[in-house]
Design a protein around this motif. Structure first.
Motif, PDB file in Angstrom:
ATOM      1  N   TYR A 104      27.777  -8.482  11.175  1.00  0.00           N
ATOM      2  CA  TYR A 104      26.483  -7.979  11.620  1.00  0.00           C
ATOM      3  C   TYR A 104      25.667  -7.655  10.363  1.00  0.00           C
ATOM      4  CZ  TYR A 104      28.295  -7.794  16.372  1.00  0.00           C
ATOM      5  OH  TYR A 104      28.820  -8.130  17.594  1.00  0.00           O
TER       6      TYR A 104
ATOM      7  N   THR B 253      21.175   5.547  20.739  1.00  0.00           N
ATOM      8  CA  THR B 253      21.178   4.078  20.805  1.00  0.00           C
ATOM      9  C   THR B 253      20.370   3.542  19.634  1.00  0.00           C
ATOM     10  OG1 THR B 253      19.187   4.028  22.200  1.00  0.00           O
ATOM     11  CG2 THR B 253      21.321   4.023  23.338  1.00  0.00           C
TER      12      THR B 253
ATOM     13  N   GLU C 112      22.018  -7.404  12.802  1.00  0.00           N
ATOM     14  CA  GLU C 112      21.828  -8.558  13.693  1.00  0.00           C
ATOM     15  C   GLU C 112      22.881  -9.624  13.442  1.00  0.00           C
ATOM     16  OE1 GLU C 112      17.786  -9.736  12.873  1.00  0.00           O
ATOM     17  OE2 GLU C 112      17.026  -8.324  14.359  1.00  0.00           O
TER      18      GLU C 112
ATOM     19  N   GLN D 150      17.943  -2.775  11.395  1.00  0.00           N
ATOM     20  CA  GLN D 150      18.786  -3.216  12.502  1.00  0.00           C
ATOM     21  C   GLN D 150      19.869  -4.154  11.981  1.00  0.00           C
ATOM     22  OE1 GLN D 150      18.052  -2.380  15.751  1.00  0.00           O
ATOM     23  NE2 GLN D 150      19.455  -3.691  16.874  1.00  0.00           N
TER      24      GLN D 150
ATOM     25  N   ASN E 137      30.513  -2.870  25.423  1.00  0.00           N
ATOM     26  CA  ASN E 137      29.372  -3.720  25.056  1.00  0.00           C
ATOM     27  C   ASN E 137      29.743  -4.680  23.925  1.00  0.00           C
ATOM     28  OD1 ASN E 137      27.805  -2.323  26.906  1.00  0.00           O
ATOM     29  ND2 ASN E 137      26.765  -1.067  25.373  1.00  0.00           N
TER      30      ASN E 137
ATOM     31  N   GLU F 289      30.196  -8.981  23.797  1.00  0.00           N
ATOM     32  CA  GLU F 289      29.527  -9.930  22.911  1.00  0.00           C
ATOM     33  C   GLU F 289      30.492 -10.999  22.398  1.00  0.00           C
ATOM     34  OE1 GLU F 289      27.347  -8.177  19.729  1.00  0.00           O
ATOM     35  OE2 GLU F 289      26.102  -6.945  21.047  1.00  0.00           O
TER      36      GLU F 289
ATOM     37  N   LYS G 186      22.692  -3.752  18.471  1.00  0.00           N
ATOM     38  CA  LYS G 186      22.350  -4.069  19.856  1.00  0.00           C
ATOM     39  C   LYS G 186      23.289  -3.412  20.866  1.00  0.00           C
ATOM     40  CE  LYS G 186      21.937  -8.025  23.003  1.00  0.00           C
ATOM     41  NZ  LYS G 186      22.095  -9.495  23.145  1.00  0.00           N
ATOM     42  N   ALA G 187      24.567  -3.456  20.597  1.00  0.00           N
ATOM     43  CA  ALA G 187      25.550  -2.945  21.555  1.00  0.00           C
ATOM     44  C   ALA G 187      25.728  -1.436  21.497  1.00  0.00           C
ATOM     45  CB  ALA G 187      26.904  -3.621  21.316  1.00  0.00           C
TER      46      ALA G 187
ATOM     47  N   LYS H   6      13.712  -4.466   9.738  1.00  0.00           N
ATOM     48  CA  LYS H   6      13.848  -4.015  11.128  1.00  0.00           C
ATOM     49  C   LYS H   6      14.714  -2.770  11.255  1.00  0.00           C
ATOM     50  CE  LYS H   6      13.513  -8.701  13.044  1.00  0.00           C
ATOM     51  NZ  LYS H   6      14.236  -9.741  13.852  1.00  0.00           N
TER      52      LYS H   6
END
Length: 220
Positions: free
Chosen positions: A210, A130, A220, A218, A146, A150, A134-135, A216
């Motif tokens: 995204y 994971t 987003e 990540q 997931n 969204e 996010k998903a 981060k």
């Protein structure tokens, strides 16, 4: 002399780690995610750009500069089915984040068939369970559910979400830049307004970028 030897070892170790590129990752990813192509078959693809295996033909495009690779598979005759595999990676503080995204289809349309994140750290490639998106889950069915959720409005049934997951809902890795595009693509084999009539009322948007946040680590 001892200090010089240590320096040389460290220099070459650093050079080796910094030399990792998209081709190295193409060799490292488990074969189950690349149509079971062996290491030798991948080497041949890198050398020649194409490979024929019985009635299946593969073609490979590599962009080392941008850290992007695209592998296409199709049949030499008869069947119309095909697969497309894309690999990209991102540099992080102490490792490399690698993604492989694959779609499969035929004349009737296409759909996402897999997506995985890996990390390369200390010369070891490992699958990520994971994180970073996010998903994301390394369970593909969970991940797709997931993701679709969204995009969906509230109170959309699970059966509709399952339909949407195969409605040419695809994950596009960046050939240029760092961001990932996820969207419902048009199906040229269907009526022009097929998606609008059947699915648009269930979703909030058809496309989302995204954005990669380097701090981060990540999307987003």
């Amino acid at each position: 002399m001892k200090k010089i030897s240590i320096f040389i070892i460290l220099f070459f170790s650093t050079q080796y780690l910094s030399a990792q590129n998209i081709v190295d990752f193409f060799y490292s990813i488990p074969s189950e995610y690349l149509d079971n192509l062996s290491f030798i078959e991948r080497k041949n693809l890198v050398s020649n750009g194409t490979l024929t295996n019985e009635d299946i033909i593969y073609s490979l495009n590599i962009d080392k500069k941008n850290g992007y690779l695209r592998l296409e598979q199709s049949y030499t005759e008869g069947q119309s089915g095909y697969q497309i595999f894309k690999i990209a990676y991102w540099n992080t503080k102490n490792k490399k984040l690698i993604a492989i995204s694959s779609i499969g289809g035929s004349n009737g349309g296409f759909s996402q068939t897999n997506f995985k994140f890996f990390e390369y750290k200390n010369e070891i490639l490992s699958e990520i369970k994971t994180g970073h998106l996010k998903a994301y889950s390394n369970n593909f069915d969970v991940f797709m559910n997931n993701l679709v959720s969204e995009f969906c409005k509230s109170n959309v049934s699970q059966s509709i979400k399952e339909d949407l997951a195969t409605a040419q809902f695809t994950i596009e890795l960046p050939k240029n830049g760092k961001d990932i595009k996820i969207s419902f693509e048009e199906n040229n084999m269907s009526a022009q307004d097929f998606f609008e009539k059947n699915y648009s009322k269930f979703i909030k948007f058809k496309e989302k970028i995204y954005v990669w946040d380097i701090t981060k680590e990540q999307f987003e």
